[in-house]
Design a protein around this motif. Structure first.
Motif, PDB file in Angstrom:
ATOM      1  N   ALA A 167      11.764 -16.877  23.646  1.00  0.00           N
ATOM      2  CA  ALA A 167      12.723 -15.921  24.224  1.00  0.00           C
ATOM      3  C   ALA A 167      12.599 -15.932  25.743  1.00  0.00           C
ATOM      4  O   ALA A 167      13.597 -15.851  26.471  1.00  0.00           O
ATOM      5  CB  ALA A 167      12.468 -14.518  23.667  1.00  0.00           C
ATOM      6  N   VAL A 168      11.348 -16.075  26.234  1.00  0.00           N
ATOM      7  CA  VAL A 168      11.111 -16.120  27.680  1.00  0.00           C
ATOM      8  C   VAL A 168      11.590 -17.450  28.267  1.00  0.00           C
ATOM      9  O   VAL A 168      12.214 -17.483  29.342  1.00  0.00           O
ATOM     10  CB  VAL A 168       9.614 -15.875  27.986  1.00  0.00           C
ATOM     11  CG1 VAL A 168       9.305 -16.126  29.453  1.00  0.00           C
ATOM     12  CG2 VAL A 168       9.214 -14.450  27.593  1.00  0.00           C
ATOM     13  N   CYS A 221      14.018 -19.235  27.287  1.00  0.00           N
ATOM     14  CA  CYS A 221      15.480 -19.131  27.386  1.00  0.00           C
ATOM     15  C   CYS A 221      15.855 -18.308  28.621  1.00  0.00           C
ATOM     16  O   CYS A 221      16.757 -18.681  29.372  1.00  0.00           O
ATOM     17  CB  CYS A 221      16.034 -18.495  26.116  1.00  0.00           C
ATOM     18  SG  CYS A 221      17.803 -18.179  26.185  1.00  0.00           S
ATOM     19  N   ALA A 222      15.135 -17.210  28.845  1.00  0.00           N
ATOM     20  CA  ALA A 222      15.431 -16.341  29.991  1.00  0.00           C
ATOM     21  C   ALA A 222      15.233 -17.085  31.310  1.00  0.00           C
ATOM     22  O   ALA A 222      16.049 -16.958  32.242  1.00  0.00           O
ATOM     23  CB  ALA A 222      14.529 -15.100  29.947  1.00  0.00           C
ATOM     24  N   ILE A 274      14.923  -9.623  34.882  1.00  0.00           N
ATOM     25  CA  ILE A 274      14.588  -9.939  33.487  1.00  0.00           C
ATOM     26  C   ILE A 274      13.534  -8.952  32.995  1.00  0.00           C
ATOM     27  O   ILE A 274      12.500  -8.789  33.640  1.00  0.00           O
ATOM     28  CB  ILE A 274      13.998 -11.368  33.355  1.00  0.00           C
ATOM     29  CG1 ILE A 274      14.948 -12.410  33.958  1.00  0.00           C
ATOM     30  CG2 ILE A 274      13.675 -11.690  31.894  1.00  0.00           C
ATOM     31  CD1 ILE A 274      14.327 -13.812  34.052  1.00  0.00           C
ATOM     32  N   ASP A 281      10.910  -8.370  29.978  1.00  0.00           N
ATOM     33  CA  ASP A 281      10.258  -8.929  28.789  1.00  0.00           C
ATOM     34  C   ASP A 281       9.845  -7.752  27.906  1.00  0.00           C
ATOM     35  O   ASP A 281       8.830  -7.106  28.155  1.00  0.00           O
ATOM     36  CB  ASP A 281       9.052  -9.777  29.205  1.00  0.00           C
ATOM     37  CG  ASP A 281       8.333 -10.377  27.997  1.00  0.00           C
ATOM     38  OD1 ASP A 281       8.614  -9.939  26.862  1.00  0.00           O
ATOM     39  OD2 ASP A 281       7.484 -11.271  28.197  1.00  0.00           O
ATOM     40  N   ILE A 294      18.859  -9.720  31.938  1.00  0.00           N
ATOM     41  CA  ILE A 294      18.404 -10.529  30.806  1.00  0.00           C
ATOM     42  C   ILE A 294      17.235  -9.788  30.169  1.00  0.00           C
ATOM     43  O   ILE A 294      16.416  -9.203  30.885  1.00  0.00           O
ATOM     44  CB  ILE A 294      17.930 -11.929  31.282  1.00  0.00           C
ATOM     45  CG1 ILE A 294      19.053 -12.656  32.046  1.00  0.00           C
ATOM     46  CG2 ILE A 294      17.446 -12.775  30.099  1.00  0.00           C
ATOM     47  CD1 ILE A 294      18.629 -13.980  32.682  1.00  0.00           C
ATOM     48  N   CYS A 297      14.217  -9.953  26.905  1.00  0.00           N
ATOM     49  CA  CYS A 297      13.579 -10.731  25.840  1.00  0.00           C
ATOM     50  C   CYS A 297      12.996  -9.805  24.778  1.00  0.00           C
ATOM     51  O   CYS A 297      12.380  -8.791  25.099  1.00  0.00           O
ATOM     52  CB  CYS A 297      12.441 -11.569  26.403  1.00  0.00           C
ATOM     53  SG  CYS A 297      12.960 -12.639  27.739  1.00  0.00           S
ATOM     54  N   THR A 351      16.985 -13.439  23.088  1.00  0.00           N
ATOM     55  CA  THR A 351      17.196 -13.271  24.526  1.00  0.00           C
ATOM     56  C   THR A 351      18.586 -12.699  24.725  1.00  0.00           C
ATOM     57  O   THR A 351      19.585 -13.330  24.372  1.00  0.00           O
ATOM     58  CB  THR A 351      17.074 -14.623  25.261  1.00  0.00           C
ATOM     59  OG1 THR A 351      15.828 -15.232  24.880  1.00  0.00           O
ATOM     60  CG2 THR A 351      17.094 -14.417  26.766  1.00  0.00           C
TER      61      THR A 351
END
Ligand SMILES: *Cc1c(COP(=O)(O)O)cnc(C)c1O
Length: 394
Positions: free
Chosen positions: A110-111, A113-114, A217, A219, A243, A245, A259
């Motif tokens: 997921a990270v 992708c971010a 972003i 997380d 964004i 995650c 994501t």
């Protein structure tokens, strides 16, 4: 197979990358797990924060059983009814404005992708992360992770990452350049020791990122999905990232990463620029769809808020009693108890008495129980800790 045989084979064959505990778990229900000999444990690890809806929640079990008979594999280049249903539920749950999702199979993915998305959408390459941050261990995610022990053996990592102290907007302002794509933060640093940011940090960071044209972003791999007393921790500060995650708990214990991004950001990806064979796997989607229903129906975020308060206040009482406790902190059912020394013996002492807890770094005992944990179970955990701390406080 008996306990010894299980352990022998795992030790012999499995890559030696996990610090193991001598315990073979074979069954779980709610916040309780059982070992191969039938001994019972209260699970305050939640399998590292995964078991938010509890182990083997009947709704998740049923959804998986049903799906396993209709379709297990369906690549995302085909449409699928269960995936479609899940995507709609995810977006209904997510903070307003995060309208697009990429599905994967883990937090690190997921990270990844971010990070790729931030670069692609901004046309810039640098990412700012926090000192003490944990974002996973694949090469991109590892580049955002702070701990030297995880990073040093694998240099060179992905270039362009800088680490700055959290809660220090001035420092972040200083390191932002014309080439900064994004700032990535955990709303509460989990592996770093359950460190809750100061109240003005995330709102201030949102403003700073807007001013500088830098993507934000979050997380929420550990903090998301009800853990902190809100569906997403960012709701505590009313801040929406660009964004976000999510992983760990989202599919009721089955591997899934997600994501989220604003539509205009996610549209930066062209076809083929990011994909994964298991993205949106129907079996996983069925589990996640059921887990979301459970989260909403059983009001688990509210439960995490109430029980988290209860748990924390009991721990604070222990902290007053035992000088070896330095601090109790956390949000919802994401709680840390910082000790004045290494916590390994505390983990062992608890385990011997039927309670499983985690560490976070060397000197923090970490609690990430299923949100369905009962108040009496928390009381029992406190009793056990009282005993263990009394033994250590000499
Ligand atoms: C656990 C975690 C990850 C990594 O997830 P994996 O599924 O282990 O790859 C990333 N970020 C945070 C905040 C986490 O807690």
């Amino acid at each position: 197979m008996n306990e010894k045989k299980v352990i022998d084979i795992e030790d012999k064959i499995m890559a030696n990358t996990f610090a193991k505990r001598n315990l073979v778990l074979t069954r779980g229900k709610g916040a309780t797990v059982w070992d191969i000999n039938g001994n019972e444990y209260i699970d305050c690890t939640g399998s590292y924060g995964v078991a938010v809806v509890g182990h083997c929640h009947p709704k998740v079990v049923k959804a998986v059983q049903k799906q396993v008979e209709s379709l297990i594999a369906c690549h995302a280049s085909f449409y699928n009814d269960i995936r479609s249903e899940l995507l709609q539920k995810l977006i209904n749950l997510a903070p307003k404005g995060l309208d697009k999702v990429f599905l994967s199979s883990s937090g690190a993915e997921a990270v990844e992708c971010a990070i790729k998305l931030a670069r692609k959408a901004s046309g810039k390459t640098e990412i700012i992360a926090m000192i003490g941050a944990f974002h996973g261990k694949t090469m991109g995610a590892l580049s955002a992770t702070w701990k030297k022990k995880y990073r040093a053996p694998f240099m060179p990592l992905v270039p362009g990452f800088k680490h700055v102290p959290a809660n220090n907007l001035e420092k972040i302002r200083e390191v932002i350049t014309d080439n900064t794509a994004a700032v990535v933060v955990e709303p509460v640093r989990g592996e770093g020791g359950i460190l809750v940011n100061s109240d003005d940090f995330l709102p201030g960071l949102r403003e700073l990122c807007d001013e500088k044209g830098v993507l934000l972003i979050f997380d929420e791999v550990q903090t998301g999905f009800g853990r902190t007393g809100k569906v997403f921790a960012c709701e505590h500060w009313n801040v929406v990232p660009d964004i976000m995650c999510l992983a760990k708990s989202v599919a009721g214990g089955i591997p899934m990463g997600a994501t989220f991004a604003k539509e205009e950001i996610m549209s930066a990806f062209n076809k083929g620029e990011h994909s994964s064979t298991f993205s949106g796997n129907p079996l996983v989607c069925a589990a996640a769809s059921a887990a979301i229903d459970v989260l909403v129906e059983e009001k688990l975020p509210e439960r995490a808020a109430t029980l988290g308060q209860y748990f924390k206040s009991k721990l604070e009482t222990l902290a007053e009693k035992y000088k070896i406790v330095r601090e109790v902190r956390g949000l919802g059912l994401m709680i840390g108890m910082e000790m004045r020394f290494d916590v390994y013996n505390i983990l062992l002492g608890c385990m011997e008495r039927g309670v499983l807890v985690l560490d976070a770094g060397r000197n923090v005992v970490r609690f990430l129980p299923p949100l369905v944990i009962e108040e009496q179970q928390i009381d029992r955990v406190i009793e056990v800790l009282d005993e263990v701390l009394a033994g250590e406080n000499k």
